[in-house]
Each structure stands twice: as C-alpha cells, then as structure tokens.
Design an enzyme around this catalytic site. Sequence first.
Site, PDB file in Angstrom:
ATOM      1  N   ASP A  49     -12.872 -36.213 -40.285  1.00 29.21           N
ATOM      2  CA  ASP A  49     -11.793 -35.303 -40.638  1.00 29.21           C
ATOM      3  C   ASP A  49     -11.027 -35.814 -41.856  1.00 29.21           C
ATOM      4  O   ASP A  49     -11.265 -36.926 -42.329  1.00 29.21           O
ATOM      5  CB  ASP A  49     -10.845 -35.090 -39.436  1.00 29.21           C
ATOM      6  CG  ASP A  49     -10.444 -36.405 -38.749  1.00 29.21           C
ATOM      7  OD1 ASP A  49     -10.719 -37.483 -39.305  1.00 29.21           O
ATOM      8  OD2 ASP A  49      -9.854 -36.339 -37.662  1.00 29.21           O
TER       9      ASP A  49
ATOM     10  N   ASN B  14      -2.984 -36.685 -26.742  1.00 33.79           N
ATOM     11  CA  ASN B  14      -2.992 -35.302 -26.229  1.00 33.79           C
ATOM     12  C   ASN B  14      -4.422 -34.822 -25.962  1.00 33.79           C
ATOM     13  O   ASN B  14      -4.651 -33.645 -25.717  1.00 33.79           O
ATOM     14  CB  ASN B  14      -2.289 -34.352 -27.213  1.00 33.79           C
ATOM     15  CG  ASN B  14      -3.047 -34.189 -28.532  1.00 33.79           C
ATOM     16  OD1 ASN B  14      -4.026 -34.894 -28.779  1.00 33.79           O
ATOM     17  ND2 ASN B  14      -2.605 -33.278 -29.369  1.00 33.79           N
TER      18      ASN B  14
ATOM     19  N   HIS C  85      -6.962 -34.962 -28.148  1.00 35.50           N
ATOM     20  CA  HIS C  85      -7.720 -34.441 -29.291  1.00 35.50           C
ATOM     21  C   HIS C  85      -8.876 -35.366 -29.670  1.00 35.50           C
ATOM     22  O   HIS C  85      -8.844 -36.563 -29.440  1.00 35.50           O
ATOM     23  CB  HIS C  85      -6.816 -34.094 -30.483  1.00 35.50           C
ATOM     24  CG  HIS C  85      -6.277 -35.243 -31.286  1.00 35.50           C
ATOM     25  ND1 HIS C  85      -5.034 -35.193 -31.874  1.00 35.50           N
ATOM     26  CD2 HIS C  85      -6.793 -36.436 -31.642  1.00 35.50           C
ATOM     27  CE1 HIS C  85      -4.834 -36.317 -32.551  1.00 35.50           C
ATOM     28  NE2 HIS C  85      -5.877 -37.077 -32.426  1.00 35.50           N
TER      29      HIS C  85
ATOM     30  N   GLU D   3      -7.334 -30.070 -31.927  1.00 31.60           N
ATOM     31  CA  GLU D   3      -6.159 -30.126 -31.060  1.00 31.60           C
ATOM     32  C   GLU D   3      -6.400 -29.274 -29.812  1.00 31.60           C
ATOM     33  O   GLU D   3      -7.336 -28.467 -29.775  1.00 31.60           O
ATOM     34  CB  GLU D   3      -4.937 -29.582 -31.826  1.00 31.60           C
ATOM     35  CG  GLU D   3      -4.603 -30.358 -33.099  1.00 31.60           C
ATOM     36  CD  GLU D   3      -3.926 -31.710 -32.832  1.00 31.60           C
ATOM     37  OE1 GLU D   3      -4.079 -32.273 -31.738  1.00 31.60           O
ATOM     38  OE2 GLU D   3      -3.251 -32.198 -33.756  1.00 31.60           O
TER      39      GLU D   3
END
Length: 248
Positions: free
Chosen positions: A65, A134, A136, A141
């Site tokens: 990414d 979280n 991800h 996400e």
Amino acid sequence: MSVTIRTAAGLPDLGEQAAATVLARLQASTRPVLGVATGSSPLPLYQALARRRAELPPLRAFALDEYLGLPAGHPQSYREVVRREVTAPLGLDPAEVFVPDGGTNNPDRAAAAYEDTIRAAGGIDVQVLGIGSNGHLAFNEPGSPLDSRTRVVDLDASTRQANARFFASPEEVPYRALTQGLGTILEAKALVLMAAGESKAEAVERALCGPVTPELPASVLQLHPDVTVLLAEGANKLLPREAGANLK
Ligand code: GLP
C-alpha cells in the site's frame, strides 16, 4: 483454511522465524516474488533477512500500500520506508521493487496498473502482513469487500491516529491511500502475518477465531490455504490455549 500459529520468544526470534519461512518460499520459486508490508511489525523480519542476505535469491518485491498525496520523497511515504527498511538493507535491485504510485493525479489508473504489474510478475509467492488493531490488512479498513482489488481508500480515523506517531503532527497523516485489495492479497501463494504486542491481541483473536466478515478484514486469512501467523509480546494473549500449532 490452513493456519499455522507460532509464538516467538521476542522480537528477534519473531524475525528469525519469519525469515526462515519467507526464505524457504522464495528459494522454492523459479521467479521469486516477495510481498512486503510496512509498519513496525515486519521490521524484525527485514533485519533478519538483512543478516541472511547471502541466501536471498534475486527477487522482485511489491509493497502492499501507499499513502496518497504526500510530497515526493517524504520520509514516511511507503516508497521511502520500503527503500530504507527493505531495498537497501536486503541489497535488492531498486528497479525490481514496486510501490503503488502515491504521487499520481490518476489514482484509479495507478491502482489498475499496479494489479497488472503484479500479474505480469507471475503473482506473489509470499506476502508479509501486519495487522491493524482495528483488524485492517494493508489499508483495507473495516467494511472492505472480501474480494476487493487494488484501489483508492479512505483511512479510518483510528488508523490515522495510530500512524500519527510516524509524522511530525497528526494533521500531516494523509486521509487517503492506495492499497492492494483483500482479493489481491488472497491470491499470494503464501501469507505470513506478524504481530507483536497486546494491543494486537483482540484483532488477532477475531481474525483467526471469529466469523469471516468485512467488519474484520484480517478474517480473510481463514479463506487462504497457506497462512503462517507469527506472534510475540502478548499478541497471542486471547487465543485459545490449543492454538499453538494448527488452529483448524
Ligand atoms: C499500517 C499499514 C499496515 C500495517 C499496520 C500495522 O496502517 N498500512 O500494512 O499492518 O499499519 O502497523 P504496525 O505494524 O506498525 O502496528
């Protein structure tokens, strides 16, 4: 699924275990392609690989990414991070290391081009992954479709906050990124997830033991046939006790 879970004695051991797995995969390939992750979790791996760089075959590498909109050469752009933490210490050929183009004015086109480049390289043999607290994976996400491809995404407020530690001020953290999709990641032949610290324990437990759902993107690991999960410093804290070898 086939997930092998191992707990390391500490960060150096985490790096050594990951390096052994990654080297074996690369050495078994006729045209080795490594998928690299940024963040702090894989750093012990890159340090271990740098120590063993004589054993590395010539390879291509693809980053997962990249932030959108950072000025070219920004030290926290993943292009720079990968150059600093991976390309230079491992002695890779910079022309064979690919990062999504975060400086483009046409990010949709850059995303499609990135998929094409991975495909033209013959796909990724072994993809290194971290996990966000979280849940991800890369910058997928919560809410990311399980079959998503490389694309433009908005970063969660919690991700921007977590990554603010790398920037001079929280406002400097970009709002958008290019990321390989969950579907793209699942096409790598082997996955190696590294996580360290108790702050990752809940995400790790939900990813491996909970339902497969876009709400916890890393739960897609359960859909892959060849996953190695390497944990250290309490990231295994919430896993059932029997999850030391094979979970399922
Ligand atoms: C970033 C990256 C992810 C990484 C995650 C966890 O947001 N895009 O690929 O896995 O952070 O980072 P860390 O390993 O520093 O906890």
